[in-house]
Design a protein around this motif. Structure first.
Motif, PDB file in Angstrom:
ATOM      1  N   ASP A   1       0.828  -1.183   0.000  1.00 38.50           N
ATOM      2  CA  ASP A   1       0.000   0.000   0.000  1.00 38.50           C
ATOM      3  C   ASP A   1       0.873   1.247   0.000  1.00 38.50           C
ATOM      4  OD1 ASP A   1       0.831   0.045   2.717  1.00 38.50           O
ATOM      5  OD2 ASP A   1      -1.152   0.506   3.457  1.00 38.50           O
ATOM      6  N   TRP A   2       0.250   2.411   0.040  1.00 37.83           N
ATOM      7  CA  TRP A   2       0.993   3.659  -0.069  1.00 37.83           C
ATOM      8  C   TRP A   2       1.952   3.855   1.101  1.00 37.83           C
ATOM      9  CZ3 TRP A   2       1.088   7.557   3.427  1.00 37.83           C
ATOM     10  CH2 TRP A   2       0.095   7.560   4.411  1.00 37.83           C
ATOM     11  N   LEU A   3       1.572   3.417   2.291  1.00 38.96           N
ATOM     12  CA  LEU A   3       2.435   3.604   3.454  1.00 38.96           C
ATOM     13  C   LEU A   3       3.721   2.788   3.310  1.00 38.96           C
ATOM     14  CD1 LEU A   3       2.873   4.996   6.125  1.00 38.96           C
ATOM     15  CD2 LEU A   3       1.567   3.169   7.225  1.00 38.96           C
ATOM     16  N   ASP A   4       3.609   1.565   2.800  1.00 37.69           N
ATOM     17  CA  ASP A   4       4.809   0.757   2.567  1.00 37.69           C
ATOM     18  C   ASP A   4       5.713   1.419   1.529  1.00 37.69           C
ATOM     19  OD1 ASP A   4       4.105  -1.234   4.393  1.00 37.69           O
ATOM     20  OD2 ASP A   4       3.006  -2.387   2.892  1.00 37.69           O
ATOM     21  N   ALA A   5       5.105   1.973   0.487  1.00 40.02           N
ATOM     22  CA  ALA A   5       5.897   2.670  -0.536  1.00 40.02           C
ATOM     23  C   ALA A   5       6.626   3.861   0.094  1.00 40.02           C
ATOM     24  CB  ALA A   5       4.994   3.130  -1.683  1.00 40.02           C
ATOM     25  N   TYR A   6       5.909   4.631   0.889  1.00 42.90           N
ATOM     26  CA  TYR A   6       6.490   5.801   1.546  1.00 42.90           C
ATOM     27  C   TYR A   6       7.623   5.397   2.492  1.00 42.90           C
ATOM     28  CZ  TYR A   6       6.865   9.908   4.522  1.00 42.90           C
ATOM     29  OH  TYR A   6       7.336  10.971   5.245  1.00 42.90           O
ATOM     30  N   GLU A  15      13.579  -2.489  -2.239  1.00 42.49           N
ATOM     31  CA  GLU A  15      12.689  -3.627  -2.487  1.00 42.49           C
ATOM     32  C   GLU A  15      11.281  -3.362  -1.961  1.00 42.49           C
ATOM     33  OE1 GLU A  15      12.298  -8.365  -1.456  1.00 42.49           O
ATOM     34  OE2 GLU A  15      14.286  -7.446  -1.395  1.00 42.49           O
ATOM     35  N   THR A  16      11.188  -2.870  -0.739  1.00 37.06           N
ATOM     36  CA  THR A  16       9.879  -2.568  -0.160  1.00 37.06           C
ATOM     37  C   THR A  16       9.174  -1.469  -0.945  1.00 37.06           C
ATOM     38  OG1 THR A  16      10.568  -3.261   2.047  1.00 37.06           O
ATOM     39  CG2 THR A  16       8.698  -1.746   1.922  1.00 37.06           C
ATOM     40  N   ALA A  17       9.895  -0.398  -1.235  1.00 37.04           N
ATOM     41  CA  ALA A  17       9.303   0.722  -1.976  1.00 37.04           C
ATOM     42  C   ALA A  17       8.834   0.270  -3.355  1.00 37.04           C
ATOM     43  CB  ALA A  17      10.312   1.859  -2.104  1.00 37.04           C
ATOM     44  N   GLU A  18       9.665  -0.488  -4.038  1.00 40.22           N
ATOM     45  CA  GLU A  18       9.323  -0.917  -5.394  1.00 40.22           C
ATOM     46  C   GLU A  18       8.124  -1.867  -5.407  1.00 40.22           C
ATOM     47  OE1 GLU A  18      11.636  -2.297  -9.415  1.00 40.22           O
ATOM     48  OE2 GLU A  18      12.465  -2.956  -7.506  1.00 40.22           O
ATOM     49  N   GLN A  19       8.116  -2.850  -4.509  1.00 38.72           N
ATOM     50  CA  GLN A  19       6.987  -3.779  -4.473  1.00 38.72           C
ATOM     51  C   GLN A  19       5.671  -3.063  -4.190  1.00 38.72           C
ATOM     52  OE1 GLN A  19       7.994  -6.858  -1.654  1.00 38.72           O
ATOM     53  NE2 GLN A  19       9.411  -7.863  -3.065  1.00 38.72           N
ATOM     54  N   ALA A  20       5.687  -2.165  -3.221  1.00 33.03           N
ATOM     55  CA  ALA A  20       4.466  -1.436  -2.872  1.00 33.03           C
ATOM     56  C   ALA A  20       4.046  -0.506  -4.006  1.00 33.03           C
ATOM     57  CB  ALA A  20       4.676  -0.653  -1.582  1.00 33.03           C
ATOM     58  N   ALA A  21       4.998   0.164  -4.625  1.00 28.28           N
ATOM     59  CA  ALA A  21       4.691   1.073  -5.727  1.00 28.28           C
ATOM     60  C   ALA A  21       4.133   0.311  -6.918  1.00 28.28           C
ATOM     61  CB  ALA A  21       5.940   1.856  -6.126  1.00 28.28           C
ATOM     62  N   LEU A  22       4.730  -0.827  -7.238  1.00 26.98           N
ATOM     63  CA  LEU A  22       4.230  -1.633  -8.363  1.00 26.98           C
ATOM     64  C   LEU A  22       2.814  -2.122  -8.094  1.00 26.98           C
ATOM     65  CD1 LEU A  22       7.430  -3.646  -9.348  1.00 26.98           C
ATOM     66  CD2 LEU A  22       6.272  -1.862 -10.693  1.00 26.98           C
ATOM     67  N   ALA A  23       2.523  -2.475  -6.848  1.00 24.40           N
ATOM     68  CA  ALA A  23       1.164  -2.898  -6.504  1.00 24.40           C
ATOM     69  C   ALA A  23       0.179  -1.753  -6.733  1.00 24.40           C
ATOM     70  CB  ALA A  23       1.109  -3.373  -5.050  1.00 24.40           C
ATOM     71  N   LEU A  24       0.581  -0.538  -6.396  1.00 19.07           N
ATOM     72  CA  LEU A  24      -0.304   0.615  -6.576  1.00 19.07           C
ATOM     73  C   LEU A  24      -0.547   0.922  -8.054  1.00 19.07           C
ATOM     74  CD1 LEU A  24       1.059   2.993  -3.790  1.00 19.07           C
ATOM     75  CD2 LEU A  24      -1.193   1.894  -3.850  1.00 19.07           C
ATOM     76  N   VAL A  25       0.500   0.849  -8.866  1.00 24.00           N
ATOM     77  CA  VAL A  25       0.315   1.208 -10.286  1.00 24.00           C
ATOM     78  C   VAL A  25      -0.263   0.065 -11.104  1.00 24.00           C
ATOM     79  CG1 VAL A  25       2.154   2.946 -10.220  1.00 24.00           C
ATOM     80  CG2 VAL A  25       2.671   0.640 -11.042  1.00 24.00           C
TER      81      VAL A  25
END
Length: 170
Positions: A1-6, A15-25
């Protein structure tokens, strides 16, 4: 989710930022604002082309997008040494009262050799965040993912007249 990306972004956990960002997009159920946030995060971790392309698409659909989303577009132009376009994006940041607004303008103006205008932005930056001059790298590193780009932005600020107590140079 957005919080994990942040959190992945500010802790430099790619890795955490990318996985969360990819899930959002990637989700068709994500609202445009969160898709834009995912794209913003992708760009900031270095996926410039994909992140900025999706971000621009999403910003075109959001009625009143937050100015801070232009931070990624600013950095994309800045890291490509297109300082005029970077300054244009910094002007869209438009967040009176938040030190990143004058910071981005000052860095671009410093690189463009527009010292007088840059120094006015630096005064605003220091007025908004007096602690910035003690450790600019700490602040820059929160929303600039690589040390190379942190150094590049700091270079623009120094060219623009930033006087630091300790520039944090290694």
């Amino acid at each position: 989710d957005w919080l994990d990306a942040y959190l992945g972004l500010v802790t430099r956990d790619r890795e955490t930022a990318e996985q969360a960002a990819l899930a959002l997009v990637s989700s068709s159920h994500t609202p445009p604002e969160l898709t834009a946030f995912g794209a913003w995060t992708l760009a900031l971790i270095g996926e410039w082309d994909r992140g900025t392309r999706i971000l621009r698409e999403q910003l075109a659909t959001i009625h009143r997008s937050p100015g801070w989303m232009h931070h990624a577009l600013f950095l994309d132009h800045y890291q490509r040494q297109n300082y005029t376009a970077a300054l244009a994006e910094a002007e869209k940041f438009n967040a009176t009262g938040f030190f990143w607004d004058p910071l981005e303008k000052a860095a671009a103006l410093g690189q463009l050799g527009e010292i007088d205008r840059g120094q006015e932005q630096l005064r605003q930056l220091v007025d908004l965040n007096p602690d910035f001059i003690r450790d600019p790298r700490r602040y820059l590193s929160c929303f600039i993912f690589t040390d190379e780009l942190v150094n590049h932005v700091l270079d623009g600020l120094l060219k623009g007249g930033l006087s630091t107590q300790a520039d944090g140079a290694d």
